[in-house]
Motif scaffolding. Structure first.
Motif, PDB file in Angstrom:
ATOM      1  N   HIS A 278       0.848  -1.193   0.000  1.00  0.00           N
ATOM      2  CA  HIS A 278       0.000   0.000   0.000  1.00  0.00           C
ATOM      3  C   HIS A 278       0.875   1.232   0.000  1.00  0.00           C
ATOM      4  O   HIS A 278       2.092   1.132   0.118  1.00  0.00           O
ATOM      5  N   TYR A 279       0.230   2.396  -0.153  1.00  0.00           N
ATOM      6  CA  TYR A 279       1.020   3.623  -0.242  1.00  0.00           C
ATOM      7  C   TYR A 279       0.572   4.636   0.787  1.00  0.00           C
ATOM      8  O   TYR A 279      -0.600   4.707   1.152  1.00  0.00           O
ATOM      9  N   ASN A 280       1.515   5.442   1.158  1.00  0.00           N
ATOM     10  CA  ASN A 280       1.237   6.624   1.959  1.00  0.00           C
ATOM     11  C   ASN A 280       0.835   7.700   0.961  1.00  0.00           C
ATOM     12  O   ASN A 280       1.676   8.344   0.323  1.00  0.00           O
ATOM     13  N   PHE A 281      -0.473   7.877   0.787  1.00  0.00           N
ATOM     14  CA  PHE A 281      -0.933   8.757  -0.287  1.00  0.00           C
ATOM     15  C   PHE A 281      -0.567  10.231  -0.117  1.00  0.00           C
ATOM     16  O   PHE A 281      -0.190  10.881  -1.090  1.00  0.00           O
ATOM     17  N   PRO A 282      -0.651  10.784   1.094  1.00  0.00           N
ATOM     18  CA  PRO A 282      -0.215  12.193   1.237  1.00  0.00           C
ATOM     19  C   PRO A 282       1.252  12.377   0.829  1.00  0.00           C
ATOM     20  O   PRO A 282       1.588  13.303   0.096  1.00  0.00           O
ATOM     21  N   LEU A 283       2.101  11.436   1.236  1.00  0.00           N
ATOM     22  CA  LEU A 283       3.515  11.498   0.879  1.00  0.00           C
ATOM     23  C   LEU A 283       3.695  11.371  -0.631  1.00  0.00           C
ATOM     24  O   LEU A 283       4.446  12.126  -1.256  1.00  0.00           O
ATOM     25  N   THR A 314      -5.738   2.770  -4.794  1.00  0.00           N
ATOM     26  CA  THR A 314      -5.648   2.574  -3.342  1.00  0.00           C
ATOM     27  C   THR A 314      -5.385   1.114  -2.983  1.00  0.00           C
ATOM     28  O   THR A 314      -4.901   0.828  -1.900  1.00  0.00           O
ATOM     29  N   ALA A 340       7.016   5.687  -1.487  1.00  0.00           N
ATOM     30  CA  ALA A 340       5.834   5.906  -0.644  1.00  0.00           C
ATOM     31  C   ALA A 340       5.112   4.606  -0.286  1.00  0.00           C
ATOM     32  O   ALA A 340       4.033   4.612   0.285  1.00  0.00           O
ATOM     33  N   TYR A 342       4.372   0.928   1.515  1.00  0.00           N
ATOM     34  CA  TYR A 342       4.596   0.170   2.740  1.00  0.00           C
ATOM     35  C   TYR A 342       3.784  -1.123   2.645  1.00  0.00           C
ATOM     36  O   TYR A 342       2.933  -1.278   1.781  1.00  0.00           O
TER      37      TYR A 342
END
Lengths: 350, 77, 350, 77
Positions: A278-283, A314, A340, A342
């Motif tokens: 998954h991703y840290n979307f804000p980053l 997502t 980004a 994780y």
């Protein structure tokens, strides 16, 4: 005013009894591209009770010439097909219960969803998915309607577990060098004709007209006027790994599908880093905004890079539009997205 | 004499719809090898084959008067 | 992103050259029911330059199961099909120039509109109109694509003036006792299949692939799996009144079409009092409001009578829904509508 | 022996897809009259007729081995 299904009930083999069955049937459509769109629209108009739609892609301008559920406003490259399809279908028939999954479905998801429906329709564009559908169909005893089209050619066939040979028997293994929309293009009459053949078989099945089932593979070319059914009853293999006496369902066991794939009919590479990425979307947004315009909605984030367009879903998948080169795509992924990412353990969203 | 029909991509590659040849007695596998050599048709190995409108396997023997159709799988959708 | 026609140009017989021709072609579709809707959508998606749509009817709930341009919100019985069709089609492709006529087209209008287009498509449901189309096609040298469907059966054929026999040669006069949607019902795969056959021929024609034209009548039954082309080149009659050596175009001369007709596939009677009959709408509304709820828009006024629904069009026509009985319809017309009628001389609105 | 095929409505009326009969030598018109009498098929008068997949007129004579298709026009749409 006469009710909406009056002309369909007037067709003697369906009549009121068949319509009642249709209204309480559940159909799964794997893929909402050209064939999936066309089958979904016919069935929803016909009054199918429930529909499960699965698609991993977004609507693109190059889909519009043949994918009948989408209009110009959907085709900006940010609207998932399953969502746009559901929206249009509910305007056509608000009584059908529609489950839309924006999902790159693999063996796990299909294995889970197949037993919930009465019949599955192949709206996909590749044999990787079709062999998974075939295994899930045989495992759970669910019929499925194969369909494929490219250029002006189409083929369609309904597989009935326990009553016909399966796709694996018929093709004797995964085919290669097949006709794709990338290489051969595609025209919409070939799509609608294939989907009509698929839908007619599904309608026979869910209205209880099993004696009318065609039980043949139909091959046509609408440009040169050929249209030919082929029998396949003698192709049953007793030792078939998908439908034989000791089935192993090999395509449901394969977890390691290829991570990077070029999509049929579009200059696009698809990357699936794994179900647990998954991703840290804000980053990600902060990072990508330095390289090009970023847009986002609840399903995905897009970025216009200098010569490519990037879409990050997502659920972890990436589409890279503007290239057919897996290596270039891989490089873009590493450069722009990977930092980004994780990893989490998560259930497939079904 | 047997009658060979080409469909889809193979029709374009062969440059013709059909072929009448003296090949009764050979198997589908032998026929594919012969076509590969004579007409340089690609991917015949994984092409579906029907004899008289019924799909069949590579070890089937063709007999005089049979119509053999070669059908390359289509994958788009 | 790849452009919207990229996959169609990739189809070798069309390519960029054929696409260019398609983008500058003009197709007329007579009737926006099931076949008209399906052909219109395929052609507009494909990029046809201009489309003329003609339909006299309004969208009803019983149309929704097979007429792919309409959604639930159109089906209240007050929205003309040509208008609803145009609205949906422009959302699909805003570049196609669409002319929508809400009109009970007869010989005069078809004679006027035919020479303006490259090809005509039969989206009608009766042979009265088809024989008029055929005469107009022969008179002006415009090809037309015949199509018909009922139950699970369909037939399609492209007529090429000067190069094939015409419909009149083939049928040797107006057929009777034909298969209708009223009697046999209709299922959508039969519609889409017929429309695909029609549209494929039209696409060949307008992209310059005349050598690929099928030149056969195709008959299929999608329920029992038959699909058969029939040649008709030997049917040319030298003394054919429509395409022979001294043509008289008899169906363009008939001004006295039947005034009262029962419509195919709906419990509805259609009354055409004559091209010069119009109504005093304020008077009509005042009168009808005493008998049931009145609604109106710029095309028509509707009134819910105790057991029937009445629609009066601004061009003078009346639809009476809820009956198949011409005598009952005639009585309703006299009782409720005729007193607000007046007569003027007016040009057909083309 | 000739082979008669019924399509669409006529197939339902006849209750069968096809018929093998000894009627070589008669015209389509005579064949229609015979079918009308023997099978009570309606509207054969205005039914399109094809011999060996080519449409033809009522005065055509059928010959041994011909396949005759009767095709009632469909009007819906």
């Amino acid at each position: 005013m006469e009710h909406r299904y009056s002309r369909q009930e007037q067709f003697a083999p369906i009549n009121k009894e068949g319509q009642k069955r249709l209204l309480s049937s559940h159909v799964l459509i794997m893929g909402c591209g050209a064939l999936g769109s066309a089958c979904a629209e016919m069935l929803v108009r016909a009054g199918v009770g429930a529909l499960t739609l699965i698609d991993r892609d977004v609507v693109e301008p190059s889909n519009l010439h043949r994918q009948n559920l989408y209009a110009e406003r959907d085709a900006g490259g940010t609207v998932p097909k399953a969502e746009a399809a559901k929206e249009r279908l509910q305007k056509i028939n608000s009584f059908t219960s529609i489950h839309a999954y924006v999902l790159d479905a693999g063996p796990e998801q299909i294995d889970k969803l197949a037993p919930q429906c009465d019949v599955m329709i192949d709206g996909s564009d590749n044999f990787d998915i079709r062999f998974i559908l075939n295994d899930a169909a045989e495992k759970h005893g669910v019929p499925w309607a194969f369909g494929a089209a490219a250029g002006s050619v189409g083929m369609s066939c309904l597989f009935l577990p326990g009553r016909t040979p399966c796709l694996h028997c018929l093709m004797q293994g995964m085919p290669d060098g097949t006709m794709t929309c990338d290489a051969s293009g595609i025209i919409s009459p070939a799509v609608q004709m294939t989907a009509s053949l698929q839908t007619a078989e599904v309608m026979k099945l869910v209205t209880g007209n099993t004696e009318a089932l065609h039980k043949k593979l139909v091959l046509f070319d609408i440009w040169n006027g050929t249209h030919q059914p082929f029998g396949f009853s003698s192709m049953k293999q007793q030792n078939c790994p998908s439908c034989g006496t000791a089935p192993e369902f090999p395509y449901l066991r394969k977890k390691n599908r290829s991570r990077i794939r070029t999509l049929c009919g579009s200059n696009t590479v698809h990357i699936h880093p794994g179900a647990d990425v998954h991703y840290n979307f804000p980053l990600l947004e902060q990072h990508l905004a330095q390289h090009g315009e970023v847009k986002k909605n609840k399903h995905l984030l897009t970025c216009m890079l200098p010569s490519l367009r990037l879409a990050v879903f997502t659920d972890g998948r990436i589409l890279i539009h503007g290239t057919n080169n897996p290596e270039e795509a891989e490089a873009v992924y590493h450069h722009y997205v990977e930092k980004a990412a994780y990893t989490v353990e998560k259930e497939p969203e079904t | 004499m047997i009658n060979i029909l080409f469909f889809a991509r193979l029709r374009e590659e062969a440059g013709q719809e059909s072929l009448h040849v003296e090949k009764a007695g050979c198997t589908i596998k032998e026929l594919k090898e012969w076509l590969d050599k004579e007409y340089r048709l690609s991917g015949l190995n994984r092409t579906m084959t029907a004899v008289n409108e019924e799909f069949t396997t590579d070890d089937t023997k063709v007999t005089e008067g049979d119509t053999i159709a070669f059908i390359p799988p289509v994958s788009g959708g």
